[in-house]
Design a protein around this motif. Structure first.
Motif, PDB file in Angstrom:
ATOM      1  N   SER A  13       0.216 -13.398   7.855  1.00 17.61           N
ATOM      2  CA  SER A  13      -0.924 -13.032   8.678  1.00 17.61           C
ATOM      3  C   SER A  13      -1.635 -12.008   8.135  1.00 17.61           C
ATOM      4  O   SER A  13      -1.439 -10.889   7.986  1.00 17.61           O
ATOM      5  CB  SER A  13      -0.651 -12.860  10.234  1.00 17.61           C
ATOM      6  OG  SER A  13      -0.356 -13.764  10.973  1.00 17.61           O
ATOM      7  N   GLY A  14      -2.744 -12.340   7.303  1.00 20.27           N
ATOM      8  CA  GLY A  14      -3.752 -11.512   6.823  1.00 20.27           C
ATOM      9  C   GLY A  14      -2.999 -11.016   5.584  1.00 20.27           C
ATOM     10  O   GLY A  14      -2.901  -9.771   5.522  1.00 20.27           O
ATOM     11  N   LEU A  15      -3.103 -11.917   4.383  1.00 16.45           N
ATOM     12  CA  LEU A  15      -2.425 -11.413   3.004  1.00 16.45           C
ATOM     13  C   LEU A  15      -3.377 -10.268   2.500  1.00 16.45           C
ATOM     14  O   LEU A  15      -4.522 -10.535   2.283  1.00 16.45           O
ATOM     15  CB  LEU A  15      -2.135 -12.469   2.263  1.00 16.45           C
ATOM     16  CG  LEU A  15      -1.797 -12.220   0.849  1.00 16.45           C
ATOM     17  CD1 LEU A  15      -0.122 -12.064   0.840  1.00 16.45           C
ATOM     18  CD2 LEU A  15      -2.057 -13.363  -0.236  1.00 16.45           C
ATOM     19  N   ARG A  16      -2.603  -8.993   1.975  1.00  9.12           N
ATOM     20  CA  ARG A  16      -3.215  -8.127   1.506  1.00  9.12           C
ATOM     21  C   ARG A  16      -3.130  -7.928  -0.227  1.00  9.12           C
ATOM     22  O   ARG A  16      -3.962  -7.502  -0.835  1.00  9.12           O
ATOM     23  CB  ARG A  16      -3.158  -6.739   2.020  1.00  9.12           C
ATOM     24  CG  ARG A  16      -3.476  -6.560   3.450  1.00  9.12           C
ATOM     25  CD  ARG A  16      -3.117  -5.509   4.327  1.00  9.12           C
ATOM     26  NE  ARG A  16      -3.298  -4.262   3.692  1.00  9.12           N
ATOM     27  CZ  ARG A  16      -2.852  -3.124   3.922  1.00  9.12           C
ATOM     28  NH1 ARG A  16      -1.694  -2.952   4.654  1.00  9.12           N
ATOM     29  NH2 ARG A  16      -3.080  -2.118   3.315  1.00  9.12           N
ATOM     30  N   GLY A  17      -1.847  -8.579  -0.396  1.00  7.94           N
ATOM     31  CA  GLY A  17      -1.484  -8.496  -1.857  1.00  7.94           C
ATOM     32  C   GLY A  17      -0.155  -9.135  -2.039  1.00  7.94           C
ATOM     33  O   GLY A  17       0.525  -9.424  -1.308  1.00  7.94           O
TER      34      GLY A  17
ATOM     35  N   CYS B   9       9.400 -11.959  -5.585  1.00 10.63           N
ATOM     36  CA  CYS B   9       7.874 -12.223  -5.197  1.00 10.63           C
ATOM     37  C   CYS B   9       8.064 -11.251  -3.925  1.00 10.63           C
ATOM     38  O   CYS B   9       8.845 -11.237  -3.243  1.00 10.63           O
ATOM     39  CB  CYS B   9       7.794 -13.290  -4.979  1.00 10.63           C
ATOM     40  SG  CYS B   9       6.117 -13.876  -4.268  1.00 10.63           S
ATOM     41  N   ALA B  10       6.727 -10.546  -3.552  1.00 14.25           N
ATOM     42  CA  ALA B  10       6.676  -9.716  -2.350  1.00 14.25           C
ATOM     43  C   ALA B  10       5.380  -9.911  -1.755  1.00 14.25           C
ATOM     44  O   ALA B  10       4.586 -10.132  -2.674  1.00 14.25           O
ATOM     45  CB  ALA B  10       7.090  -8.355  -2.633  1.00 14.25           C
ATOM     46  N   VAL B  11       5.131  -9.626  -0.777  1.00 13.72           N
ATOM     47  CA  VAL B  11       3.990  -9.826  -0.185  1.00 13.72           C
ATOM     48  C   VAL B  11       3.442  -8.464   0.886  1.00 13.72           C
ATOM     49  O   VAL B  11       4.565  -7.914   1.403  1.00 13.72           O
ATOM     50  CB  VAL B  11       3.476 -11.068   0.779  1.00 13.72           C
ATOM     51  CG1 VAL B  11       3.681 -12.450   0.017  1.00 13.72           C
ATOM     52  CG2 VAL B  11       4.470 -11.122   2.141  1.00 13.72           C
ATOM     53  N   GLN B  12       2.357  -8.010   0.945  1.00 15.90           N
ATOM     54  CA  GLN B  12       1.747  -6.986   1.896  1.00 15.90           C
ATOM     55  C   GLN B  12       0.940  -7.655   2.813  1.00 15.90           C
ATOM     56  O   GLN B  12      -0.182  -8.235   2.146  1.00 15.90           O
ATOM     57  CB  GLN B  12       1.434  -5.865   1.043  1.00 15.90           C
ATOM     58  CG  GLN B  12       1.219  -4.826   2.095  1.00 15.90           C
ATOM     59  CD  GLN B  12       0.653  -3.384   1.252  1.00 15.90           C
ATOM     60  OE1 GLN B  12      -0.098  -3.567   0.103  1.00 15.90           O
ATOM     61  NE2 GLN B  12       0.676  -2.242   1.603  1.00 15.90           N
ATOM     62  N   ALA B  13       1.011  -7.815   4.090  1.00 19.70           N
ATOM     63  CA  ALA B  13       0.171  -8.641   4.896  1.00 19.70           C
ATOM     64  C   ALA B  13      -0.088  -7.598   6.261  1.00 19.70           C
ATOM     65  O   ALA B  13       0.758  -6.845   6.489  1.00 19.70           O
ATOM     66  CB  ALA B  13       0.926  -9.805   5.388  1.00 19.70           C
ATOM     67  N   GLY B  14      -1.311  -7.901   6.751  1.00 18.07           N
ATOM     68  CA  GLY B  14      -1.402  -7.277   8.144  1.00 18.07           C
ATOM     69  C   GLY B  14      -2.069  -6.193   8.195  1.00 18.07           C
ATOM     70  O   GLY B  14      -2.089  -5.280   7.002  1.00 18.07           O
ATOM     71  N   THR B  15      -3.038  -5.671   9.157  1.00 21.13           N
ATOM     72  CA  THR B  15      -3.653  -4.614   8.883  1.00 21.13           C
ATOM     73  C   THR B  15      -2.647  -3.120   9.319  1.00 21.13           C
ATOM     74  O   THR B  15      -1.857  -3.380  10.338  1.00 21.13           O
ATOM     75  CB  THR B  15      -4.825  -4.636  10.175  1.00 21.13           C
ATOM     76  OG1 THR B  15      -5.569  -5.461   9.923  1.00 21.13           O
ATOM     77  CG2 THR B  15      -5.773  -3.410  10.029  1.00 21.13           C
ATOM     78  N   GLY B  16      -3.085  -2.229   8.556  1.00 17.73           N
ATOM     79  CA  GLY B  16      -2.195  -0.786   9.144  1.00 17.73           C
ATOM     80  C   GLY B  16      -0.725  -0.951   8.844  1.00 17.73           C
ATOM     81  O   GLY B  16      -0.048  -0.120   9.113  1.00 17.73           O
ATOM     82  N   THR B  17      -0.237  -2.084   7.702  1.00 15.19           N
ATOM     83  CA  THR B  17       1.042  -2.001   7.440  1.00 15.19           C
ATOM     84  C   THR B  17       1.145  -1.812   5.873  1.00 15.19           C
ATOM     85  O   THR B  17       0.381  -2.134   5.064  1.00 15.19           O
ATOM     86  CB  THR B  17       1.657  -3.382   7.809  1.00 15.19           C
ATOM     87  OG1 THR B  17       3.092  -3.487   7.426  1.00 15.19           O
ATOM     88  CG2 THR B  17       1.014  -4.467   7.032  1.00 15.19           C
ATOM     89  N   TYR B  18       2.293  -1.243   5.802  1.00 12.69           N
ATOM     90  CA  TYR B  18       2.480  -0.601   4.107  1.00 12.69           C
ATOM     91  C   TYR B  18       3.730  -1.162   3.600  1.00 12.69           C
ATOM     92  O   TYR B  18       3.787  -1.113   2.407  1.00 12.69           O
ATOM     93  CB  TYR B  18       2.600   0.900   4.175  1.00 12.69           C
ATOM     94  CG  TYR B  18       1.590   1.472   5.086  1.00 12.69           C
ATOM     95  CD1 TYR B  18       1.564   1.923   6.180  1.00 12.69           C
ATOM     96  CD2 TYR B  18      -0.007   1.985   4.202  1.00 12.69           C
ATOM     97  CE1 TYR B  18       0.246   2.505   6.842  1.00 12.69           C
ATOM     98  CE2 TYR B  18      -0.809   2.454   4.713  1.00 12.69           C
ATOM     99  CZ  TYR B  18      -0.613   2.798   6.128  1.00 12.69           C
ATOM    100  OH  TYR B  18      -1.580   3.484   6.793  1.00 12.69           O
ATOM    101  N   LYS B  19       4.569  -1.996   4.401  1.00 14.85           N
ATOM    102  CA  LYS B  19       5.755  -2.454   3.735  1.00 14.85           C
ATOM    103  C   LYS B  19       5.447  -3.576   3.122  1.00 14.85           C
ATOM    104  O   LYS B  19       4.400  -4.498   3.174  1.00 14.85           O
ATOM    105  CB  LYS B  19       6.767  -2.895   4.950  1.00 14.85           C
ATOM    106  CG  LYS B  19       6.347  -3.890   5.640  1.00 14.85           C
ATOM    107  CD  LYS B  19       7.398  -4.258   6.822  1.00 14.85           C
ATOM    108  CE  LYS B  19       6.987  -5.381   7.724  1.00 14.85           C
ATOM    109  NZ  LYS B  19       7.958  -5.689   8.832  1.00 14.85           N
TER     110      LYS B  19
END
Lengths: 112, 111
Positions: free
Chosen positions: B28-32, B88-98
């Motif tokens: 939900s909400g891909l950031r990178g 491969c890794a994803v960072q997703a969601g608001t206010g998450t850093y993992k």
């Protein structure tokens, strides 16, 4: 320019013991994250430290704790070691812009 | 629940034989989305960051692409030194850093 430095590189501990792993971030990086990587698996997020505070934590028990120092270096402590804690522990640092991690070479922990 | 799946688990190529590795994600909400290379007993080495569908990045024999559901790492005319595990890794969601990592693709390039 030194990258992320972790120590020690290898460690053997007995069940029930405690261990401390150390990490020095890349120059210019202020955020440190710790990951656990079991053999054949992808890294799993343990926690992240920023401004000497734990900013986010993954699904790991309280036996896993950490610390970040004013110079941005960090420690990972694991108490009451279990056989299942055997893994490669990776430290990753990132700059204030949070645009991607730089990983260290890891500490290989073996619990016997 | 956010999830990252990589395929195939393992891949053997002859030197010069081009191929692609797949990373599919449900977040939900891909950031990178990030690609890393990992050699045995070493930490992951950063390759690429992709932020939005349609984006492409290239580095030497590697090219990463991103759609709304998956990313591909294309390897053109691989050499034996390209042998490694690709994560491969994803960072997703608001206010998450993992980062959420897949289990990787183990690539072996034969001379």
């Amino acid at each position: 320019d030194a990258g992320v430095t972790q120590s020690p590189t290898h460690l053997i501990k007995t069940r029930g013991q405690q261990v401390t792993l150390r990490c020095s971030p890349k120059s210019g990086h202020d955020t440190v994250s710790w990951y656990q990587q079991a053999l054949g698996q992808g890294p799993q997020f343990i926690f992240q430290y920023y401004e000497e505070e734990e900013r986010q934590r993954g699904n790991f028990p309280d036996r896993f704790s950490g610390h970040q120092f004013p110079n941005y270096s960090s420690e990972l402590n694991v108490n009451a070691l279990l056989l299942g804690d055997s893994a490669l522990y990776l430290c990753a640092s990132s700059p204030p812009s949070l645009t991607g991690y730089t990983f260290g070479s890891g500490t290989r922990l073996t619990v016997v | 629940e956010d999830q990252v799946t990589q395929s195939p688990e393992a891949l053997r190529l002859q030197e010069g034989e081009s191929s692609s590795l797949n990373c599919s994600y449900t977040v939900s909400g891909l950031r990178g989305l990030f690609w890393y290379r990992q050699d045995p007993g070493k930490g992951p080495e950063f390759l690429f960051t992709l932020y939005s569908a349609g984006e492409e990045k290239e580095k030497e024999r590697l090219k990463a692409t991103l759609t709304k559901k998956e990313s591909f790492l294309h390897i053109t005319a691989p050499k034996p030194e390209d042998s490694a595990t690709y994560l491969c890794a994803v960072q997703a969601g608001t206010g998450t850093y993992k980062y959420i990592f897949g289990t990787g693709t183990r690539l072996k390039v034969l001379a």
